[in-house]
Motif scaffolding. Structure first.
Motif, PDB file in Angstrom:
ATOM      1  N   ASP A  36       1.300  -1.503   0.576  1.00  0.00           N
ATOM      2  CA  ASP A  36       0.978  -0.090   0.775  1.00  0.00           C
ATOM      3  C   ASP A  36      -0.459  -0.035   1.298  1.00  0.00           C
ATOM      4  N   GLY A  93       2.071  11.791   8.778  1.00  0.00           N
ATOM      5  CA  GLY A  93       2.535  10.687   9.634  1.00  0.00           C
ATOM      6  C   GLY A  93       2.632   9.401   8.853  1.00  0.00           C
ATOM      7  N   CYS A  95       0.599   7.449  -6.052  1.00  0.00           N
ATOM      8  CA  CYS A  95       1.018   8.805  -5.715  1.00  0.00           C
ATOM      9  C   CYS A  95       2.525   8.889  -5.972  1.00  0.00           C
ATOM     10  N   SER A 142      -0.101   5.647   6.053  1.00  0.00           N
ATOM     11  CA  SER A 142       0.030   7.110   6.063  1.00  0.00           C
ATOM     12  C   SER A 142      -1.109   7.704   6.896  1.00  0.00           C
ATOM     13  N   ASP A 192       5.084   7.862  -3.501  1.00  0.00           N
ATOM     14  CA  ASP A 192       5.364   6.434  -3.374  1.00  0.00           C
ATOM     15  C   ASP A 192       6.554   6.043  -4.252  1.00  0.00           C
ATOM     16  N   CYS A 237      -1.713   2.604   2.841  1.00  0.00           N
ATOM     17  CA  CYS A 237      -2.025   4.021   3.111  1.00  0.00           C
ATOM     18  C   CYS A 237      -3.500   4.327   2.880  1.00  0.00           C
ATOM     19  N   LYS A 289      -6.341  10.400   4.690  1.00  0.00           N
ATOM     20  CA  LYS A 289      -6.165   8.969   4.898  1.00  0.00           C
ATOM     21  C   LYS A 289      -7.211   8.425   5.893  1.00  0.00           C
ATOM     22  N   TYR A 330       3.199  -0.522   5.077  1.00  0.00           N
ATOM     23  CA  TYR A 330       3.310   0.852   5.578  1.00  0.00           C
ATOM     24  C   TYR A 330       1.996   1.587   5.420  1.00  0.00           C
ATOM     25  N   GLN A 381      -0.265  -2.132  -3.517  1.00  0.00           N
ATOM     26  CA  GLN A 381      -1.036  -0.979  -3.008  1.00  0.00           C
ATOM     27  C   GLN A 381      -2.520  -1.331  -3.001  1.00  0.00           C
ATOM     28  N   LYS A 405       6.310  10.868   7.825  1.00  0.00           N
ATOM     29  CA  LYS A 405       5.319  10.678   6.764  1.00  0.00           C
ATOM     30  C   LYS A 405       5.353   9.223   6.299  1.00  0.00           C
ATOM     31  N   GLY A 406       4.330   8.833   5.535  1.00  0.00           N
ATOM     32  CA  GLY A 406       4.278   7.476   4.992  1.00  0.00           C
ATOM     33  C   GLY A 406       5.429   7.209   4.033  1.00  0.00           C
ATOM     34  N   ARG A 407       5.794   8.204   3.221  1.00  0.00           N
ATOM     35  CA  ARG A 407       6.872   8.022   2.227  1.00  0.00           C
ATOM     36  C   ARG A 407       8.200   7.725   2.917  1.00  0.00           C
TER      37      ARG A 407
HETATM   38  C1  PLP Z   1      -1.281   5.169  -2.073  1.00  0.00           C
HETATM   39  C2  PLP Z   1      -0.340   6.100  -1.365  1.00  0.00           C
HETATM   40  N1  PLP Z   1       0.793   5.601  -0.847  1.00  0.00           N
HETATM   41  C3  PLP Z   1       1.661   6.406  -0.199  1.00  0.00           C
HETATM   42  C4  PLP Z   1       1.436   7.745  -0.034  1.00  0.00           C
HETATM   43  C5  PLP Z   1       2.435   8.601   0.714  1.00  0.00           C
HETATM   44  O1  PLP Z   1       1.981   8.877   2.015  1.00  0.00           O
HETATM   45  P1  PLP Z   1       2.498  10.183   2.774  1.00  0.00           P
HETATM   46  O2  PLP Z   1       1.797  11.368   2.181  1.00  0.00           O
HETATM   47  O3  PLP Z   1       2.146   9.988   4.225  1.00  0.00           O
HETATM   48  O4  PLP Z   1       3.963  10.240   2.591  1.00  0.00           O
HETATM   49  C6  PLP Z   1       0.286   8.303  -0.582  1.00  0.00           C
HETATM   50  C7  PLP Z   1       0.019   9.768  -0.556  1.00  0.00           C
HETATM   51  O5  PLP Z   1      -0.278  10.468   0.257  1.00  0.00           O
HETATM   52  C8  PLP Z   1      -0.661   7.450  -1.248  1.00  0.00           C
HETATM   53  O6  PLP Z   1      -1.793   7.938  -1.758  1.00  0.00           O
END
Ligand code: PLP
Length: 385
Positions: A124, A160, A53, A148, A56, A126, A153, A146, A98, A26-28
């Protein structure tokens, strides 16, 4: 690491013209590994926009560091660069830039503040894939960026995440963390994700999205699907299988999506302009930015209205795809804000945006008919300028 993952990482780094990319579940997880590789730990402070989010924020808390929130500026929903300096202390180590909804942050100002204060910038991306700031693609300004690939997305592989960087030392530390600490997704998770991707491709369209989301949230709570966020992720304690690799199913889907990225970006740009035109005709100029500085590729089209809750409830009944990010400064609304060091009143513009902003679809399954129908629907409510 499978061949598919290698191919996806290589194609990704090529797209951004960066040295290396690393894929994750995942992105996190991507954010967590970058912060850990930078050396973030107890007593460090990490600056984020107070309009994000909670997923994050979790990696910051998992490492024992403190999230420090900066309010947003209302037009682009991005961190207000005028307010950053006053939040910097001797403990500040990282600033997360972000790029919200696809609008690039003011990267000149951010990089200047970071350089003057010896802080690393992580982008960020994402919500911003292919957006440009002064002609340069976002994700290439900071120490690393990074991404997501969750359902909402710019493109999806179910779940992912990816890190992209030019920093060789950081890359070596990420490589070693992957070798020592990363676990693999279970066979069950991968099978379920594969099935979910098929269901998504066949059945999720603008008219069915609200229903699909409600069903998905219900099944996530019952732990019956690979959800975006489990209940345990609303507490800042790291699950033991959090640091997880990307499966080959995700990587294969990612390679396919990257091949179509040019069309995806062109579609998003065209659709956002179409919304501009439709809202303009109604006397509702919605997007306000300097197009000689930024070229956004929007993930969703944000609009502020006075009756957000009513609009979301009616949209679900009417089969209109209306998104509700961010529902509170640390989305979603279930987040226990105090546990994440956020007190109400800290970021008034972010709180106002959370109460007012809904977002409209721009993804490749939404065409001009969807846009017209969505704008007609929104037109029943009161625009907030
Ligand atoms: C701005 C932002 N950054 C990071 C994330 C985290 O990504 P992920 O859901 O892939 O972990 C999100 C949420 O989904 C997001 O909206």
């Amino acid at each position: 690491m499978s061949d598919c993952n290698n191919r996806y990482e290589t194609a990704f780094a090529e797209f951004f013209n960066t040295k290396i990319a690393f894929s994750f579940w995942k992105g996190r997880v991507a954010l967590y590994v970058m912060l850990k590789a930078i050396g973030i730990g107890e007593n460090d402070e990490v600056i984020l926009p107070g309009y994000t989010c909670v997923m994050d924020v979790n990696p910051v808390k998992y490492l024992g560091a403190k999230p420090v929130y900066v309010d947003i500026e209302p037009a682009t929903f991005n961190i207000n660069v005028e307010l950053i300096q006053e939040k910097i202390t001797a403990k500040t180590k990282v600033l997360i830039a972000q790029h919200t909804y696809g609008y690039p942050c003011d990267m000149d100002a951010i990089m200047k503040i970071a350089d003057e204060n010896g802080i690393d910038v992580i982008e960020d991306c994402c919500l911003a894939f292919g957006s440009k700031y002064k002609g340069r693609t976002v994700g290439t300004f900071g120490k690393a960026a990074y991404f997501s690939f969750q359902w909402n997305k710019p493109f999806t592989t179910g779940v992912g995440g990816m890190v992209s960087t030019d920093d060789v030392e950081l890359a070596e530390r990420i490589e070693s963390l992957r070798a020592c600490e990363m676990c693999q997704p279970s066979g069950g998770e991968v099978l379920m994700l594969r099935a979910q991707l098929v269901v998504y491709r066949l059945f999720v369209y603008p008219r069915t999205t609200a229903l699909a989301q409600a069903a998905f949230r219900y099944l996530t709570k019952k732990a019956m699907v690979v959800g975006s966020s489990s209940t345990s992720e609303f507490q800042p304690t790291m699950a033991k299988d959090f640091f997880k690799a990307m499966s080959s199913v995700q990587a294969r889907a990612g390679v396919r999506e990257l091949k179509k990225i040019g069309q995806n970006i062109a579609h998003r740009r065209k659709m956002a302009e179409f919304y501009d035109k439709l809202f303009g005709e109604k006397g509702w100029p919605v997007r306000k930015y300097d197009s000689s500085v930024i070229e956004p590729v929007m993930v969703r089209y944000p609009v502020r209205i006075a009756e957000k809750d009513e609009a979301l409830a009616e949209a679900a009944k009417a089969g209109v795809e209306l998104g509700s990010w961010f529902e509170c400064p640390l989305h979603p609304i279930e987040t226990p804000l105090g546990v994440y060091d956020y007190q109400i009143g800290m970021c008034p513009e972010a709180e106002r945006a959370s109460n007012e902003a809904v977002n409209l679809p721009l993804h490749p399954r939404a065409g001009e008919r969807t846009a017209k129908r969505t704008v007609e629907f929104i037109n029943r409510f009161t625009l907030v300028k």
